[in-house]
Write a protein that holds these residues in place. Sequence first.
Motif, PDB file in Angstrom:
ATOM      1  N   LEU A  21       0.839  -1.202   0.000  1.00 42.63           N
ATOM      2  CA  LEU A  21       0.000   0.000   0.000  1.00 42.63           C
ATOM      3  C   LEU A  21       0.873   1.251   0.000  1.00 42.63           C
ATOM      4  CD1 LEU A  21      -2.385  -1.072   2.910  1.00 42.63           C
ATOM      5  CD2 LEU A  21      -2.935  -1.156   0.473  1.00 42.63           C
ATOM      6  N   PRO A  22       0.291   2.375  -0.388  1.00 36.55           N
ATOM      7  CA  PRO A  22       0.966   3.648  -0.067  1.00 36.55           C
ATOM      8  C   PRO A  22       1.085   3.761   1.444  1.00 36.55           C
ATOM      9  CG  PRO A  22      -0.874   3.973  -1.575  1.00 36.55           C
ATOM     10  CD  PRO A  22      -0.974   2.567  -1.082  1.00 36.55           C
ATOM     11  N   ARG A  23       1.841   4.695   1.930  1.00 38.42           N
ATOM     12  CA  ARG A  23       2.098   4.752   3.368  1.00 38.42           C
ATOM     13  C   ARG A  23       0.830   5.121   4.132  1.00 38.42           C
ATOM     14  NH1 ARG A  23       7.143   3.271   5.556  1.00 38.42           N
ATOM     15  NH2 ARG A  23       6.763   3.116   7.765  1.00 38.42           N
ATOM     16  N   VAL A  24       0.003   4.112   4.416  1.00 39.34           N
ATOM     17  CA  VAL A  24      -1.250   4.317   5.129  1.00 39.34           C
ATOM     18  C   VAL A  24      -1.002   4.516   6.622  1.00 39.34           C
ATOM     19  CG1 VAL A  24      -3.418   3.195   5.805  1.00 39.34           C
ATOM     20  CG2 VAL A  24      -2.617   3.054   3.443  1.00 39.34           C
ATOM     21  N   VAL A  25      -0.033   3.784   7.167  1.00 41.22           N
ATOM     22  CA  VAL A  25       0.284   3.853   8.599  1.00 41.22           C
ATOM     23  C   VAL A  25       1.715   4.355   8.736  1.00 41.22           C
ATOM     24  CG1 VAL A  25       0.377   2.589  10.780  1.00 41.22           C
ATOM     25  CG2 VAL A  25      -1.241   1.880   8.997  1.00 41.22           C
ATOM     26  N   ARG A  26       1.884   5.467   9.426  1.00 37.49           N
ATOM     27  CA  ARG A  26       3.188   6.131   9.486  1.00 37.49           C
ATOM     28  C   ARG A  26       4.046   5.678  10.661  1.00 37.49           C
ATOM     29  NH1 ARG A  26       1.275  12.431   8.411  1.00 37.49           N
ATOM     30  NH2 ARG A  26       0.364  12.092   6.325  1.00 37.49           N
ATOM     31  N   HIS A  27       3.413   5.303  11.762  1.00 43.11           N
ATOM     32  CA  HIS A  27       4.122   4.894  12.972  1.00 43.11           C
ATOM     33  C   HIS A  27       3.757   3.444  13.295  1.00 43.11           C
ATOM     34  CE1 HIS A  27       3.462   9.260  13.198  1.00 43.11           C
ATOM     35  NE2 HIS A  27       4.597   9.317  13.872  1.00 43.11           N
ATOM     36  N   LYS A  28       4.382   2.914  14.330  1.00 38.71           N
ATOM     37  CA  LYS A  28       3.820   1.698  14.926  1.00 38.71           C
ATOM     38  C   LYS A  28       2.678   2.186  15.816  1.00 38.71           C
ATOM     39  CE  LYS A  28       4.636  -2.033  18.183  1.00 38.71           C
ATOM     40  NZ  LYS A  28       4.361  -3.202  17.324  1.00 38.71           N
ATOM     41  N   VAL A  29       1.484   1.699  15.557  1.00 37.80           N
ATOM     42  CA  VAL A  29       0.308   2.171  16.282  1.00 37.80           C
ATOM     43  C   VAL A  29      -0.333   0.984  16.995  1.00 37.80           C
ATOM     44  CG1 VAL A  29      -1.924   3.318  16.113  1.00 37.80           C
ATOM     45  CG2 VAL A  29      -0.080   3.938  14.528  1.00 37.80           C
ATOM     46  N   TYR A  30      -0.575   1.152  18.261  1.00 33.41           N
ATOM     47  CA  TYR A  30      -1.249   0.061  18.971  1.00 33.41           C
ATOM     48  C   TYR A  30      -2.151   0.596  20.062  1.00 33.41           C
ATOM     49  CZ  TYR A  30       2.712   0.164  22.384  1.00 33.41           C
ATOM     50  OH  TYR A  30       3.666   0.512  23.307  1.00 33.41           O
ATOM     51  N   ALA A  31      -3.125  -0.242  20.415  1.00 32.68           N
ATOM     52  CA  ALA A  31      -4.080   0.108  21.460  1.00 32.68           C
ATOM     53  C   ALA A  31      -3.451  -0.094  22.828  1.00 32.68           C
ATOM     54  CB  ALA A  31      -5.330  -0.751  21.321  1.00 32.68           C
ATOM     55  N   ALA A  32      -3.907   0.656  23.802  1.00 32.61           N
ATOM     56  CA  ALA A  32      -3.301   0.663  25.130  1.00 32.61           C
ATOM     57  C   ALA A  32      -3.313  -0.714  25.790  1.00 32.61           C
ATOM     58  CB  ALA A  32      -4.022   1.674  26.019  1.00 32.61           C
TER      59      ALA A  32
END
Length: 385
Positions: free
Chosen positions: A234-245
């Motif tokens: 994909l194009p850069r849809v997610v820029r960071h590592k993202v996670y729920a608390a």
Amino acid sequence: MPTRNSSDVIVIGAGVVGAACAFYAARAGLTVTVVDRGSVAGGTTGAGEGNLLVSDKGPGPELELALLSTGLWRELAADLPKEIEYEPKGGLVVASGEAAMCALRDFAAGQEKAGVTTQEVPKDRLRELEPHLASGLAGGFLYPQDAQVMPALAAAHLLRAGGDRVRLRLGEEVTGVLTGSAGEVRGVRTPTGEIHAPYVVNAAGTWGGELARLAGVDLPVLPRRGFVLVTEPLPRVVRHKVYAADYVADVASGSAALQTSAVVEGTPAGPVLIGASRERVGFDRTLSTEVLRRLAAGATALFPVLATVRAMRTYAGFRPYLPDHLPAIGPDPRVPGLLHACGHEGAGIGLAPATGVIVAACLADGEPPLDIHPFRPERFGPSPP
């Protein structure tokens, strides 16, 4: 230089932890033979996402290791080829509600006192960092020190960077640990013969407990299975590592039952990696549709745009779990010459450089860069009679 059958130290395991041990031992002037029954990064390392995290660790020994490794990875990234895909992109932990946000705020405050850089992100600023993030979240915390590498390539390049002082023996299973008359390590035995060295490093990952038993000691390493979903490029849809608390609580849990929490990150090559799951089911690799369903649901709850994206593949790996969630690092007083570097659970890639530096310091009679007492291998009790 190491010969076919002798060297200063034998490292068992060609994953990223074993590679880091070999690299830093070679840099300390030692000759190293790395033995693995499979290929480079053929175990847990090859099934990892490449996370280099401080964001999921509370104050304590593991966080100290992670902070040390963060700096060492930056140094390594400057020297190793760009193919390791080192990305200091940062991590973003998000809260679904006010109660979770308050808990995150307290957690981050403790981390800051221990040396972690954190930045609170109000809910109306989240989309500045992640434009495709779901609406309705209560806020989050940004961790600029979090990063990512391509773990298999990192392991391979660490071994290569050891130069002529590092010799690889792949496809050879260690079937015994050789000892002398006083019980000291003299080398290892494989189906092709004996390899001699006064030191053996157990970097066998999930099989670290088996290797310890060959040496006559107990180290209660257990496999903890996890799955990763991989999307189409994909194009850069997610820029960071993202996670729920709730991911932080899952990491710290010792439950054998299935746990899943949303963890989403992009890669330089384009695919998005989706995790995370944890369960203790031995070495069972059976595909679990329930786990995949939960992972997909968690990812699309965080990033609704992923609902229309194809998942191209999934893979499973086994984290080397120890009951107190701390790795075993350093000399084992029960067997002179035996050192351990295993049991890192899901943090082995991030903690590999610090582990390698500690092991090399122990081998070369140097001073470890931090207190290694919490990681002592014998802490779980005496060897069985």
